[in-house]
Design an enzyme around this catalytic site. Structure first.
Site, PDB file in Angstrom:
ATOM      1  N   SER A   7      42.798 -57.496 -44.302  1.00 19.52           N
ATOM      2  CA  SER A   7      44.144 -57.227 -44.815  1.00 19.52           C
ATOM      3  C   SER A   7      45.083 -56.687 -43.738  1.00 19.52           C
ATOM      4  O   SER A   7      46.257 -56.439 -44.013  1.00 19.52           O
ATOM      5  CB  SER A   7      44.084 -56.258 -46.002  1.00 19.52           C
ATOM      6  N   CYS A   8      44.589 -56.534 -42.516  1.00 18.20           N
ATOM      7  CA  CYS A   8      45.375 -55.965 -41.424  1.00 18.20           C
ATOM      8  C   CYS A   8      45.997 -57.074 -40.565  1.00 18.20           C
ATOM      9  O   CYS A   8      45.295 -57.911 -40.008  1.00 18.20           O
ATOM     10  CB  CYS A   8      44.474 -55.077 -40.572  1.00 18.20           C
ATOM     11  N   SER A   9      47.310 -57.053 -40.443  1.00 17.49           N
ATOM     12  CA  SER A   9      47.997 -58.076 -39.647  1.00 17.49           C
ATOM     13  C   SER A   9      47.624 -57.986 -38.167  1.00 17.49           C
ATOM     14  O   SER A   9      47.571 -59.011 -37.474  1.00 17.49           O
ATOM     15  CB  SER A   9      49.509 -57.966 -39.818  1.00 17.49           C
TER      16      SER A   9
END
Length: 125
Positions: A13-15
Site C-alpha cells: 500500500s506504500c507508493s
C-alpha cells in the site's frame, strides 16, 4: 537474502515501495519482496540491516512520527529497546528498505536508488 538481486522490505500500500520496485524492475534487478508487516524481521536481522545502512542508530530505520512511537514513549529508548520495538511493531519500520548482500538503503524518495542502479551490476546488484 538472494544470491542475485535484492531483498525489499515491502508494503504494497506504500507508493514509495511501489516506486522502488518499478525502478528495480526497470534496471533488471531481481527482487524478493518481504511483506514485513506480515512477517516482521527478527531483532538480529534489524541489527544486521542497520550495519548495512552504515549506522548504529535505529532511528535511521524508524518511522518516528508513527503514533505507536509516541505511545511506546520511544524518545528515550536505548538502541536495543528500539530494535525490539521494530521487531514487535513492524509499522515502526521505515519503508521501503532495499537490501543487497553488502549494503542497504532506505530509498525515500525511490530515486535515491538511481546512483546505485546506474553504477551497474557491481554497485547495484
Amino acid at each position: 537474502m538472494t544470491e542475485t538481486g535484492v531483498v525489499v522490505w515491502y508494503n504494497p500500500s506504500c507508493s514509495k515501495c511501489r516506486g522502488a520496485a518499478e525502478l528495480l524492475a526497470a534496471y533488471g534487478v531481481p527482487e524478493q519482496r518481504v511483506h514485513y508487516l506480515d512477517n516482521p524481521p527478527p531483532e538480529a536481522e534489524i541489527a544486521r540491516v542497520l550495519a548495512l545502512l552504515g549506522t548504529d542508530d535505529p532511528r535511521a530505520l524508524m518511522r518516528t512520527t508513527e503514533a505507536r512511537y509516541a505511545e511506546l514513549n520511544l524518545d528515550q529508548a536505548s538502541r536495543d529497546e528500539l530494535i525490539a520495538a521494530m521487531s514487535r511493531y513492524p509499522e515502526l519500520i521505515e519503508r521501503p528498505v532495499v537490501i543487497w548482500p553488502d549494503r542497504a538503503i532506505v530509498p525515500r524518495p525511490p530515486e535515491l536508488l538511481l546512483p546505485l542502479l546506474e553504477a551497474g551490476p557491481a554497485a547495484g546488484q
